[in-house]
Design a protein around this motif. Structure first.
Motif, short mmCIF file in Angstrom:
data_model
loop_
_atom_site.label_atom_id
_atom_site.label_comp_id
_atom_site.label_asym_id
_atom_site.label_seq_id
_atom_site.Cartn_x
_atom_site.Cartn_y
_atom_site.Cartn_z
N SER A 118 58.53 3.34 141.54
CA SER A 118 57.90 4.53 140.97
C SER A 118 56.59 4.16 140.26
CB SER A 118 58.85 5.22 140.00
OG SER A 118 58.23 6.32 139.38
N LEU A 119 56.62 3.06 139.53
CA LEU A 119 55.41 2.57 138.84
C LEU A 119 54.34 2.19 139.86
CD1 LEU A 119 53.81 1.58 136.36
CD2 LEU A 119 55.02 -0.60 136.60
N ALA A 120 54.71 1.41 140.87
CA ALA A 120 53.74 0.97 141.89
C ALA A 120 53.13 2.17 142.62
CB ALA A 120 54.40 0.02 142.88
N LEU A 121 53.97 3.15 142.94
CA LEU A 121 53.47 4.36 143.60
C LEU A 121 52.49 5.09 142.70
CD1 LEU A 121 56.82 5.59 145.15
CD2 LEU A 121 54.76 4.95 146.45
N GLY A 122 52.84 5.23 141.42
CA GLY A 122 51.95 5.92 140.47
C GLY A 122 50.61 5.23 140.35
N GLU A 123 50.64 3.90 140.30
CA GLU A 123 49.38 3.14 140.23
C GLU A 123 48.54 3.32 141.48
OE1 GLU A 123 50.85 -0.79 139.32
OE2 GLU A 123 50.83 -0.39 137.14
N ALA A 124 49.18 3.62 142.62
CA ALA A 124 48.47 3.86 143.88
C ALA A 124 48.13 5.33 144.07
CB ALA A 124 49.31 3.35 145.05
N GLY A 125 48.48 6.18 143.09
CA GLY A 125 48.14 7.59 143.16
C GLY A 125 49.18 8.48 143.81
N PHE A 126 50.41 8.01 143.88
CA PHE A 126 51.48 8.79 144.50
C PHE A 126 52.61 9.04 143.50
CE2 PHE A 126 49.48 6.36 147.90
CZ PHE A 126 49.20 7.36 148.83
N THR A 127 53.34 10.11 143.74
CA THR A 127 54.55 10.39 142.97
C THR A 127 55.67 10.68 143.97
OG1 THR A 127 53.29 11.34 141.15
CG2 THR A 127 55.64 11.91 141.26
N ALA A 128 56.76 9.98 143.83
CA ALA A 128 57.88 10.16 144.76
C ALA A 128 58.64 11.43 144.42
CB ALA A 128 58.82 8.97 144.69
N ASP A 129 59.02 12.18 145.45
CA ASP A 129 59.94 13.28 145.27
C ASP A 129 61.34 12.73 145.05
OD1 ASP A 129 58.00 15.31 145.70
OD2 ASP A 129 58.22 15.07 147.87
N ASN A 130 61.63 11.61 145.72
CA ASN A 130 62.96 11.01 145.63
C ASN A 130 62.88 9.55 146.06
OD1 ASN A 130 65.87 11.09 145.35
ND2 ASN A 130 65.94 10.92 147.57
N ILE A 131 63.54 8.69 145.30
CA ILE A 131 63.72 7.27 145.66
C ILE A 131 65.20 6.99 145.55
CG2 ILE A 131 63.25 4.86 145.08
CD1 ILE A 131 60.63 5.85 143.75
N ASP A 132 65.81 6.56 146.64
CA ASP A 132 67.24 6.24 146.67
C ASP A 132 67.38 4.79 147.13
OD1 ASP A 132 69.98 6.11 146.95
OD2 ASP A 132 70.11 7.65 148.49
N THR A 133 67.76 3.92 146.23
CA THR A 133 67.85 2.49 146.54
C THR A 133 69.30 2.02 146.48
OG1 THR A 133 65.67 2.14 145.55
CG2 THR A 133 67.03 0.19 145.92
N LYS A 134 69.71 1.30 147.51
CA LYS A 134 71.03 0.67 147.55
C LYS A 134 70.82 -0.84 147.55
CE LYS A 134 75.25 0.39 150.32
NZ LYS A 134 75.93 0.89 151.53
N ALA A 135 71.59 -1.53 146.73
CA ALA A 135 71.58 -3.00 146.72
C ALA A 135 72.97 -3.47 147.09
CB ALA A 135 71.19 -3.52 145.35
N VAL A 136 73.04 -4.39 148.03
CA VAL A 136 74.31 -4.99 148.44
C VAL A 136 74.24 -6.47 148.09
CG1 VAL A 136 75.87 -5.49 150.35
CG2 VAL A 136 74.62 -3.31 150.30
N GLU A 190 57.26 -4.09 149.39
CA GLU A 190 57.26 -5.56 149.36
C GLU A 190 56.75 -6.07 148.01
OE1 GLU A 190 58.32 -8.18 151.22
OE2 GLU A 190 59.36 -6.67 152.41
N GLN A 191 55.69 -5.45 147.52
CA GLN A 191 55.14 -5.81 146.20
C GLN A 191 56.19 -5.59 145.13
OE1 GLN A 191 51.50 -3.64 145.20
NE2 GLN A 191 52.25 -3.42 143.12
N THR A 192 56.90 -4.49 145.21
CA THR A 192 57.92 -4.15 144.23
C THR A 192 59.09 -5.12 144.31
OG1 THR A 192 57.28 -1.82 144.27
CG2 THR A 192 59.48 -2.33 143.45
N LYS A 193 59.49 -5.50 145.52
CA LYS A 193 60.59 -6.45 145.68
C LYS A 193 60.29 -7.75 144.95
CE LYS A 193 61.17 -9.03 149.29
NZ LYS A 193 61.36 -9.60 150.61
N LYS A 194 59.05 -8.20 145.02
CA LYS A 194 58.66 -9.45 144.36
C LYS A 194 58.46 -9.29 142.86
CE LYS A 194 56.45 -11.04 148.56
NZ LYS A 194 55.19 -11.12 149.27
#
Length: 143
Positions: free
Chosen positions: A66-84, A120-124
């Motif tokens: 969400s932060l990375a998107l905001g810095e790039a000028g975007f706002t997510a309607d929805n982010i759904d992340t699953k971690a296994v 990818e940037q966010t993953k790192k």
């Protein structure tokens, strides 16, 4: 420089197979949540350390994206992340060997190529991703 400290506490009694534990968090989100061998290795109801790591990683990744998107000028309607989190038996016991993140997001007007690059940037850069290489300090008190 800002330092934020959050805490959790776990208690355990008994041996590894029949013993029982509980986990509590500073915020109260978990309050004496039970865990044990059966919740970790036998799919019984209750929590376990790997599930908690997965919850932390998925939540952190979503916020960081969400932060990375905001810095790039975007706002997510929805982010759904699953971690296994994969816990595997290795030569010297058990180890978390892999964490698979899967994110599904709805973001207006973003090109897939830019979305992939931001993921990818966010993953790192996600603090919990960085945790996997963090220094671990220990204070041990025998009572």
């Amino acid at each position: 420089m800002i330092t934020i400290k959050k805490s959790a506490n776990s208690k355990w009694s008994g041996d590894i197979k029949t013993g029982k534990g509980s986990i509590s968090t500073q915020s109260g989100a978990l309050n004496n949540q039970p865990y044990g061998f059966n919740t970790r290795f036998e799919d019984k109801p209750g929590s376990n350390p790997e599930e908690l790591v997965a919850a932390a990683h998925s939540a952190c990744f979503s916020m960081a994206l969400s932060l990375a998107l905001g810095e790039a000028g975007f706002t997510a309607d929805n982010i759904d992340t699953k971690a296994v989190v994969s816990l595997d038996e290795v030569d010297d016991g058990f180890a978390v060997t892999h964490i698979a993140l899967e994110v599904n997001a709805k973001i207006a007007d973003i090109a897939n190529e830019q979305f992939q690059a931001l993921c990818e940037q966010t993953k790192k850069g996600c603090p919990i991703s960085k945790l996997m290489n963090a220094e671990i300090s220990l204070t041990a008190n025998l009572l």
